[in-house]
Design an enzyme around this catalytic site. Sequence first.
Site, PDB file in Angstrom:
ATOM      1  N   LYS A 126      39.718  49.501  65.804  1.00 31.57           N
ATOM      2  CA  LYS A 126      38.966  50.529  65.064  1.00 31.57           C
ATOM      3  C   LYS A 126      37.987  51.258  65.993  1.00 31.57           C
ATOM      4  O   LYS A 126      37.929  52.478  66.019  1.00 31.57           O
ATOM      5  CB  LYS A 126      38.188  49.876  63.933  1.00 31.57           C
ATOM      6  CG  LYS A 126      37.062  50.724  63.332  1.00 31.57           C
ATOM      7  CD  LYS A 126      36.391  50.105  62.134  1.00 31.57           C
ATOM      8  CE  LYS A 126      35.223  49.244  62.482  1.00 31.57           C
ATOM      9  NZ  LYS A 126      33.971  49.907  62.806  1.00 31.57           N
ATOM     10  N   ASN A 127      37.237  50.490  66.802  1.00 32.09           N
ATOM     11  CA  ASN A 127      36.143  51.094  67.561  1.00 32.09           C
ATOM     12  C   ASN A 127      36.622  51.831  68.807  1.00 32.09           C
ATOM     13  O   ASN A 127      35.857  52.561  69.414  1.00 32.09           O
ATOM     14  CB  ASN A 127      35.084  50.040  67.894  1.00 32.09           C
ATOM     15  CG  ASN A 127      34.410  49.555  66.615  1.00 32.09           C
ATOM     16  OD1 ASN A 127      34.531  50.207  65.572  1.00 32.09           O
ATOM     17  ND2 ASN A 127      33.750  48.421  66.674  1.00 32.09           N
ATOM     18  N   CYS A 142      22.390  52.129  58.394  1.00 35.99           N
ATOM     19  CA  CYS A 142      23.385  51.055  58.283  1.00 35.99           C
ATOM     20  C   CYS A 142      22.597  49.803  57.929  1.00 35.99           C
ATOM     21  O   CYS A 142      21.413  49.694  58.208  1.00 35.99           O
ATOM     22  CB  CYS A 142      24.094  50.925  59.624  1.00 35.99           C
ATOM     23  SG  CYS A 142      25.401  49.732  59.542  1.00 35.99           S
ATOM     24  N   ARG A 175      19.628  51.653  64.164  1.00 35.50           N
ATOM     25  CA  ARG A 175      20.709  52.334  64.887  1.00 35.50           C
ATOM     26  C   ARG A 175      20.348  53.767  65.298  1.00 35.50           C
ATOM     27  O   ARG A 175      20.911  54.740  64.819  1.00 35.50           O
ATOM     28  CB  ARG A 175      21.989  52.272  64.075  1.00 35.50           C
ATOM     29  CG  ARG A 175      22.304  50.822  63.722  1.00 35.50           C
ATOM     30  CD  ARG A 175      23.613  50.615  63.102  1.00 35.50           C
ATOM     31  NE  ARG A 175      24.675  50.675  64.100  1.00 35.50           N
ATOM     32  CZ  ARG A 175      25.953  50.481  63.779  1.00 35.50           C
ATOM     33  NH1 ARG A 175      26.305  50.273  62.537  1.00 35.50           N
ATOM     34  NH2 ARG A 175      26.886  50.551  64.700  1.00 35.50           N
ATOM     35  N   ASP A 225      29.736  41.619  66.798  1.00 37.48           N
ATOM     36  CA  ASP A 225      30.618  41.807  65.634  1.00 37.48           C
ATOM     37  C   ASP A 225      31.330  40.522  65.232  1.00 37.48           C
ATOM     38  O   ASP A 225      32.041  40.493  64.239  1.00 37.48           O
ATOM     39  CB  ASP A 225      31.653  42.901  65.908  1.00 37.48           C
ATOM     40  CG  ASP A 225      31.002  44.263  65.947  1.00 37.48           C
ATOM     41  OD1 ASP A 225      31.653  45.218  66.385  1.00 37.48           O
ATOM     42  OD2 ASP A 225      29.821  44.366  65.566  1.00 37.48           O
ATOM     43  N   ARG A 246      36.698  48.846  55.362  1.00 29.55           N
ATOM     44  CA  ARG A 246      36.391  49.832  56.409  1.00 29.55           C
ATOM     45  C   ARG A 246      37.035  49.428  57.728  1.00 29.55           C
ATOM     46  O   ARG A 246      37.328  50.266  58.569  1.00 29.55           O
ATOM     47  CB  ARG A 246      34.873  49.909  56.633  1.00 29.55           C
ATOM     48  CG  ARG A 246      34.093  50.507  55.494  1.00 29.55           C
ATOM     49  CD  ARG A 246      32.646  50.665  55.874  1.00 29.55           C
ATOM     50  NE  ARG A 246      32.529  51.388  57.147  1.00 29.55           N
ATOM     51  CZ  ARG A 246      31.368  51.534  57.787  1.00 29.55           C
ATOM     52  NH1 ARG A 246      30.273  51.004  57.300  1.00 29.55           N
ATOM     53  NH2 ARG A 246      31.311  52.199  58.916  1.00 29.55           N
TER      54      ARG A 246
HETATM   55  C1  EPZ Z   1      29.308  50.058  68.129  1.00 25.79           C
HETATM   56  O1  EPZ Z   1      28.215  50.544  67.393  1.00 25.79           O
HETATM   57  C2  EPZ Z   1      30.275  49.498  67.104  1.00 25.79           C
HETATM   58  N1  EPZ Z   1      30.680  50.568  66.196  1.00 25.79           N
HETATM   59  C3  EPZ Z   1      29.607  48.370  66.327  1.00 25.79           C
HETATM   60  O2  EPZ Z   1      30.603  47.793  65.494  1.00 25.79           O
HETATM   61  C4  EPZ Z   1      29.162  47.288  67.313  1.00 25.79           C
HETATM   62  O3  EPZ Z   1      28.445  46.294  66.588  1.00 25.79           O
HETATM   63  C5  EPZ Z   1      28.250  47.900  68.371  1.00 25.79           C
HETATM   64  O4  EPZ Z   1      28.931  48.998  69.016  1.00 25.79           O
HETATM   65  C6  EPZ Z   1      27.864  46.905  69.451  1.00 25.79           C
HETATM   66  O5  EPZ Z   1      29.023  46.400  70.053  1.00 25.79           O
HETATM   67  C7  EPZ Z   1      31.600  51.457  66.622  1.00 25.79           C
HETATM   68  O6  EPZ Z   1      32.081  51.377  67.745  1.00 25.79           O
HETATM   69  C8  EPZ Z   1      32.011  52.511  65.636  1.00 25.79           C
HETATM   70  P1  EPZ Z   1      25.421  50.454  70.198  1.00 25.79           P
HETATM   71  P2  EPZ Z   1      27.103  51.450  68.167  1.00 25.79           P
HETATM   72  O7  EPZ Z   1      25.081  51.882  70.419  1.00 25.79           O
HETATM   73  O8  EPZ Z   1      27.782  52.249  69.201  1.00 25.79           O
HETATM   74  C9  EPZ Z   1      20.685  50.443  70.268  1.00 25.79           C
HETATM   75  C10 EPZ Z   1      31.653  47.182  63.538  1.00 25.79           C
HETATM   76  O9  EPZ Z   1      31.456  46.174  62.874  1.00 25.79           O
HETATM   77  N2  EPZ Z   1      20.795  51.895  70.506  1.00 25.79           N
HETATM   78  O10 EPZ Z   1      26.176  49.711  71.241  1.00 25.79           O
HETATM   79  O11 EPZ Z   1      26.287  52.152  67.135  1.00 25.79           O
HETATM   80  C11 EPZ Z   1      21.160  50.048  68.886  1.00 25.79           C
HETATM   81  O12 EPZ Z   1      20.101  50.174  67.949  1.00 25.79           O
HETATM   82  C12 EPZ Z   1      30.462  47.940  64.084  1.00 25.79           C
HETATM   83  O13 EPZ Z   1      32.772  47.628  63.870  1.00 25.79           O
HETATM   84  C13 EPZ Z   1      19.645  52.621  70.812  1.00 25.79           C
HETATM   85  O14 EPZ Z   1      18.539  52.072  70.851  1.00 25.79           O
HETATM   86  O15 EPZ Z   1      26.219  50.316  68.833  1.00 25.79           O
HETATM   87  C14 EPZ Z   1      21.565  48.613  69.074  1.00 25.79           C
HETATM   88  O16 EPZ Z   1      20.411  47.784  68.991  1.00 25.79           O
HETATM   89  C15 EPZ Z   1      29.153  47.395  63.548  1.00 25.79           C
HETATM   90  N3  EPZ Z   1      19.742  53.965  71.057  1.00 25.79           N
HETATM   91  C16 EPZ Z   1      22.084  48.571  70.514  1.00 25.79           C
HETATM   92  O17 EPZ Z   1      21.595  49.752  71.139  1.00 25.79           O
HETATM   93  C17 EPZ Z   1      20.945  54.618  71.018  1.00 25.79           C
HETATM   94  O18 EPZ Z   1      20.978  55.829  71.277  1.00 25.79           O
HETATM   95  C18 EPZ Z   1      23.594  48.589  70.625  1.00 25.79           C
HETATM   96  O19 EPZ Z   1      24.075  49.656  69.820  1.00 25.79           O
HETATM   97  C19 EPZ Z   1      22.113  53.856  70.709  1.00 25.79           C
HETATM   98  C20 EPZ Z   1      22.007  52.499  70.463  1.00 25.79           C
END
Ligand code: EPZ
Length: 427
Positions: A17-18, A112, A117, A300, A392
């Site tokens: 998915k991701n 979320c 996020r 995840d 989802r």
């Molecule tokens: C992706 O989300 C995945 N979603 C998430 O999977 C997964 O949990 C996550 O990566 C971590 O592996 C998709 O790929 C669609 P991040 P993403 O940006 O990209 C902080 C699922 O179950 N952050 O890696 O949103 C954020 O708050 C979902 O499939 C900032 O601070 O995650 C978090 O604490 C749930 N500023 C950390 O980084 C930013 O600009 C990691 O988030 C972006 C993120």
Amino acid sequence: MKGGKPLVGEVVIGGAKNAALGILAAATMTDEMVTIDNLPDIRDINVMLQAIEGIGANVVHSASHEVKITSRNIHAMNVDNEYIRRIRASYYLLGALLGKYHRAQVALPGGCNIGSRPIDQHIKGFKALGAKVSIGQDMICVEAEHLRGSHIYLDVVSVGATINIMLAASMAEGRTIIENVAKEPHVVDVANFLNSMGANIKGAGTDIIRIVGVEKLHGSVYSIIPDQIEAGTFMFAAAATKGDVLIKNVIPKHLESISAKLIEIGAEVEEFDDAVRVVAAKRLGRTQVKTLPYPGFPTDMQPQMTVLLALSHGASTVSESIFENRFMYVDELFKMGAQIKVEGNTAHIDGVESLIGATVFAPDLRAGAALVIAGLAAKGYTMVQQIHYIERGYETFEKKLQLLGADIEKVEVDDPKAVRKFQMRVG
Ligand code: EPZ
């Protein structure tokens, strides 16, 4: 579902998915036809396809799990159709349309339930490439006279920011270096897809990604990698029910941290070229887990790990270092007799011999899947409500579990007879 039956047999894992969400956005960056195969048939993917159609792309479902996308007629850079607001990953269209058209406007991603996020790192990257970013009326708008390569250092390891900046930079003028990037398999898959369209991206999967922008991207035929998290979910379901399951169509390398934990607590994991077999004949043991960016233990898989350790022998801990609010499901496990205390970002678990069926509510996608695993392992009947979260990210989840011998079925909540059948038993 009625718990207590070991899962036995074979299950085939779908596309990631991701990875697919970033790849579908990248497909809008060429006027030529793109064929994408091994696309999971799940809600988030179908919503993303509707969003892309909503801005003028032509999407043909050419075969099962395959689409052909032609984006020559994309007319609107203003992506605010109802679909966009339903999934967070629609923000990948910012990077894609900025890269190709130097302008994009997308509805701000919804919140979320697992944390705030923010997208500050996405914005930092777009600005570094020369874009102006403005936010207002619940929309985020990015535009650039010229997109020029830049040297970007991410403050946080972010999957989304890494993919979004990579999308925009792939068509910016000159060189871009992105440091402190996410190394997840799905980040690498998006980079490989962009390269199959003629992009010049090196280093995906390491700490530094180097990109030389290109004028144009061309069509491609591409197959999405298997879903690491769907695979891990079935591995843990096999272990939690003391079963014996062959999980097919996986890349074992992507599952290393998951397999290592299973082996550490006493499960048997056998690796083949594109499959893993998980066998757990006896009650499993204790361990400490901390979620980390890839190749660490994936966030995840955190809820699924907690369920497994809730049934294991001894005291374990699970620490969540990525998101600030990803233990809400523990209250639901409490209803099933689990002994877990959450302090800050750590769950302290005292394993119990068995859980007892109950009616529980899925708070998010992965916790929902974890509650199903708990129900399959528990004594008696469990009803998991709000399963739209599960749909989802998991294709025909209950059907795949039925094929492994699970006594599980999907009932419509507005079908009182069906619900009563379960409520009487669960109560
Ligand atoms: C992706 O989300 C995945 N979603 C998430 O999977 C997964 O949990 C996550 O990566 C971590 O592996 C998709 O790929 C669609 P991040 P993403 O940006 O990209 C902080 C699922 O179950 N952050 O890696 O949103 C954020 O708050 C979902 O499939 C900032 O601070 O995650 C978090 O604490 C749930 N500023 C950390 O980084 C930013 O600009 C990691 O988030 C972006 C993120």
